[in-house]
Design a protein around this motif. Structure first.
Motif, short mmCIF file in Angstrom:
data_model
loop_
_atom_site.label_atom_id
_atom_site.label_comp_id
_atom_site.label_asym_id
_atom_site.label_seq_id
_atom_site.Cartn_x
_atom_site.Cartn_y
_atom_site.Cartn_z
N UNK A 156 0.83 -1.22 0.00
CA UNK A 156 0.00 0.00 0.00
C UNK A 156 0.86 1.26 0.00
N UNK A 157 1.91 1.28 0.82
CA UNK A 157 2.78 2.45 0.87
C UNK A 157 3.55 2.62 -0.45
N UNK A 158 3.99 1.52 -1.02
CA UNK A 158 4.65 1.57 -2.33
C UNK A 158 3.67 2.12 -3.36
N UNK A 159 2.41 1.72 -3.26
CA UNK A 159 1.38 2.22 -4.17
C UNK A 159 1.17 3.73 -4.04
N UNK A 160 1.25 4.24 -2.81
CA UNK A 160 1.13 5.70 -2.62
C UNK A 160 2.26 6.43 -3.33
N UNK A 161 3.48 5.91 -3.19
CA UNK A 161 4.63 6.53 -3.86
C UNK A 161 4.48 6.44 -5.37
N UNK A 162 4.03 5.30 -5.86
CA UNK A 162 3.85 5.13 -7.30
C UNK A 162 2.78 6.08 -7.85
N UNK A 163 1.73 6.30 -7.09
CA UNK A 163 0.68 7.22 -7.53
C UNK A 163 1.25 8.63 -7.72
N UNK A 164 2.16 9.03 -6.85
CA UNK A 164 2.80 10.34 -6.99
C UNK A 164 3.64 10.37 -8.27
N UNK A 165 4.40 9.31 -8.50
CA UNK A 165 5.23 9.24 -9.71
C UNK A 165 4.37 9.26 -10.97
N UNK A 166 3.29 8.53 -10.97
CA UNK A 166 2.41 8.45 -12.14
C UNK A 166 1.76 9.80 -12.43
N UNK A 167 1.36 10.51 -11.39
CA UNK A 167 0.67 11.79 -11.57
C UNK A 167 1.59 12.92 -12.03
N UNK A 168 2.88 12.78 -11.78
CA UNK A 168 3.82 13.86 -12.07
C UNK A 168 4.21 13.89 -13.54
N UNK A 169 4.29 15.08 -14.08
CA UNK A 169 4.78 15.27 -15.45
C UNK A 169 6.30 15.40 -15.46
N UNK A 170 6.85 16.08 -14.46
CA UNK A 170 8.29 16.31 -14.35
C UNK A 170 8.77 15.83 -12.99
#
Length: 190
Positions: A156-170
């Motif tokens: 779940x915590x890894x998923x939170x970090x991945x969601x941030x990476x996915x949402x970011x353009x830069x």
């Protein structure tokens, strides 16, 4: 997603400059303790945060300087509670970074399979990378149980970090000796 890295494989120079931090949507700080080891970076992170960056720290130590920063060069730094820097702290096990990053990639690959074009820049991958199919197969064959055990953090915590990476353009990823001072340092960086 565009990713800049603070170190480039085969080069002693990074792909980003300090002024790039203020343009980042997300900053991932891995194995690094800026408050203790390079405090001048805190002002750069503060500027990026004020410009809207989301900051993820990946380190066994939840460093105080990355939680909240009082800039001594600002009058407000004397009277206010400071700027909250990190949005998400991922307390990986010592040397659990590769497992965490595999989990991050696993979430991104799963997202891309479920919704093509939502997590990966496939044009960039096709044009500028080699071995992506083998990389993806390795990530897919790694179980979540193995990732959680080796990284010391939950899916779940890894998923939170991945969601941030996915949402970011830069995105900027930066690291220091917390990744480079292990027997498997080359694999950590690669």
């Amino acid at each position: 997603m565009i990713i800049g890295i603070c170190g480039l494989i085969g080069s002693g120079k990074g792909t980003v400059h300090l002024e790039d931090f203020v343009k980042a949507d997300a900053i991932f700080i891995l194995g690094q303790n800026p408050g203790s080891n390079h405090p001048r970076m805190l002002a750069t992170l503060q500027e990026a945060k004020r410009a809207g960056a989301t900051i993820v720290t990946v380190n066994p130590l939840d460093e105080t300087g990355l939680k909240r920063f009082n800039n001594p060069q600002e009058i407000s730094g004397l009277f206010r509670s400071g700027t909250k820097l990190n949005d998400l702290h991922v307390p990986v096990r010592i040397n659990g970074d590769v497992a965490f990053l595999k989990g991050l990639c696993k979430v991104m690959l799963e997202q891309e399979l479920a919704e093509p074009g939502s997590a990966l820049d496939t044009d960039f991958i096709d044009s500028y990378t080699d071995g992506f199919t083998e990389f993806a197969a390795d990530i897919e064959s790694t179980s979540w149980a193995a990732i959680e055990k080796a990284s010391g953090v939950s899916r779940a915590l890894i998923g939170e970090a991945a969601a941030i990476a996915i949402a970011a353009e830069n995105t900027i990823c930066c690291w220091a000796m917390g990744l480079t001072q292990h027997k498997n340092a080359v694999a950590n960086i690669q």
